[in-house]
Design a protein around this motif. Structure first.
Motif: not given
Ligand SMILES: *Cc1c(COP(=O)(O)O)cnc(C)c1O
Length: 311
Positions: A32-34, A169-172
């Motif tokens: 998702n970061k890509a 879900s992390g930073t959202g």
């Molecule tokens: C950052 C990340 C998440 C969470 O995504 P957010 O947009 O921060 O909630 C989930 N899975 C992976 C592998 C991540 O790197």
């Protein structure tokens, strides 16, 4: 960007399991970061920025992707990282290989350090671009509203419907973008379930809702946002990066059964949480879509631990 594949590797607890492979985005192990970073770098390229500053822990997939995109452009990358989460991982090794400069400070000093670094870079005549940790903000949300459109296109092409969508879900903003996409499309019957990988409720849920509001602006309907945002903190374990036997067992099993790598910080927790939820809620005979949000280098951190256990 081409749509990422949706696979149907088998079943999960009497439901059809589909997996959307964000981990197969073809740059720097994807994830998702890509998807988010591609949009941030569109702004960076268009604006003539000559260095990038961002924030994240040593296991951050976001920082790895950003450092890689900077290296590919031969522009400097600065990463502010909390000392509390700084043990070496495959991501932090890669970040170093890409030549990014990491500044490690206690978490309470992170904000000031970022401000000072930005000022210093500007004083030196540089033109820095700041990307919030995790690719937070409307740009990150937009990336996942776009991903939601891919899911809708898959459904209409394949005459199918996903009743549930589960994700880490992390930073959202991954969850926020998906929910914003759902609200815009008015498809009420699907439940999007965020499995928190660290933050407790209600704060973690509130951050997701705020990202939806920020993104939808005047389109935002408070009641609908509240109804749609399901954020479960039952599977966080001991916090960010927590490891326990159930998560490790889940990772081993998903790799063995489906040939798909998960990790201990994000996707392993989300998959485990999804299974627990399906059991608790007695959900069967549904179409379940699991969003594989990436983090493949962290799979090798899991493997390294397995090696130590044998030697
Ligand atoms: C950052 C990340 C998440 C969470 O995504 P957010 O947009 O921060 O909630 C989930 N899975 C992976 C592998 C991540 O790197």
């Amino acid at each position: 960007m081409n749509p990422t594949p949706i696979q149907h590797p088998g079943t999960v607890l009497g439901n059809e399991l589909f997996i959307k492979r964000e981990d197969l985005i073809p740059f720097s192990f994807g994830g998702n970061k890509a998807r988010k970073a591609v949009l941030f770098f569109r702004e960076i390229d268009a604006g003539g920025y000559d260095c990038v500053l961002t924030y994240g822990s040593s296991s951050s997939n976001h920082c790895r992707v950003v450092a890689n995109l900077c290296a590919a452009r031969k522009i400097s990358c600065f990463i502010v990282s909390p000392a509390e989460a700084s043990k070496e991982t495959y991501n932090s090794i890669l970040i170093r290989e890409f030549g990014a400069k990491t500044v490690t400070v206690p978490v309470r000093d992170v904000h000031d350090t970022i401000e000072k670094l930005l000022l210093r870079l500007k004083d030196e005549g540089k033109h820095p671009f700041f990307i919030p940790g995790g690719g937070h903000g409307n740009t990150g949300t937009e990336a996942y509203a776009e991903c939601y459109r891919e899911i809708l296109a898959y459904e209409s092409q394949n005459h199918t419907f996903f009743d549930y969508l589960f994700l880490a879900s992390g930073t959202g903003t991954t969850q926020a973008g998906l929910i914003a996409g759902q609200i815009r499309n008015r498809d009420r019957d699907r439940q999007i379930i965020g499995i928190s990988i660290a933050r407790p409720c209600p704060r973690g849920r509130e951050v997701v809702m705020q990202s939806i509001r920020d993104y939808l602006g005047s389109e935002a309907d408070e009641k609908e946002i509240g109804e749609r945002t399901v954020f479960l903190d039952d599977y966080v374990g001991a916090g960010y990066g927590a490891t326990d036997n159930e998560i490790r067992e889940t990772i081993r099993r998903v790799m063995a059964d489906f040939g798909i790598p998960l990790d201990e910080t994000y996707t392993g927790k989300a998959f485990y949480g999804m299974e627990q939820y399906l059991k608790q809620e007695h959900i069967t005979k549904k179409n379940i879509l699991f969003l594989h949000t990436g983090g493949t280098p962290l799979f090798f951190d899991y493997l390294s631990k397995q090696r130590k256990a044998i030697v």
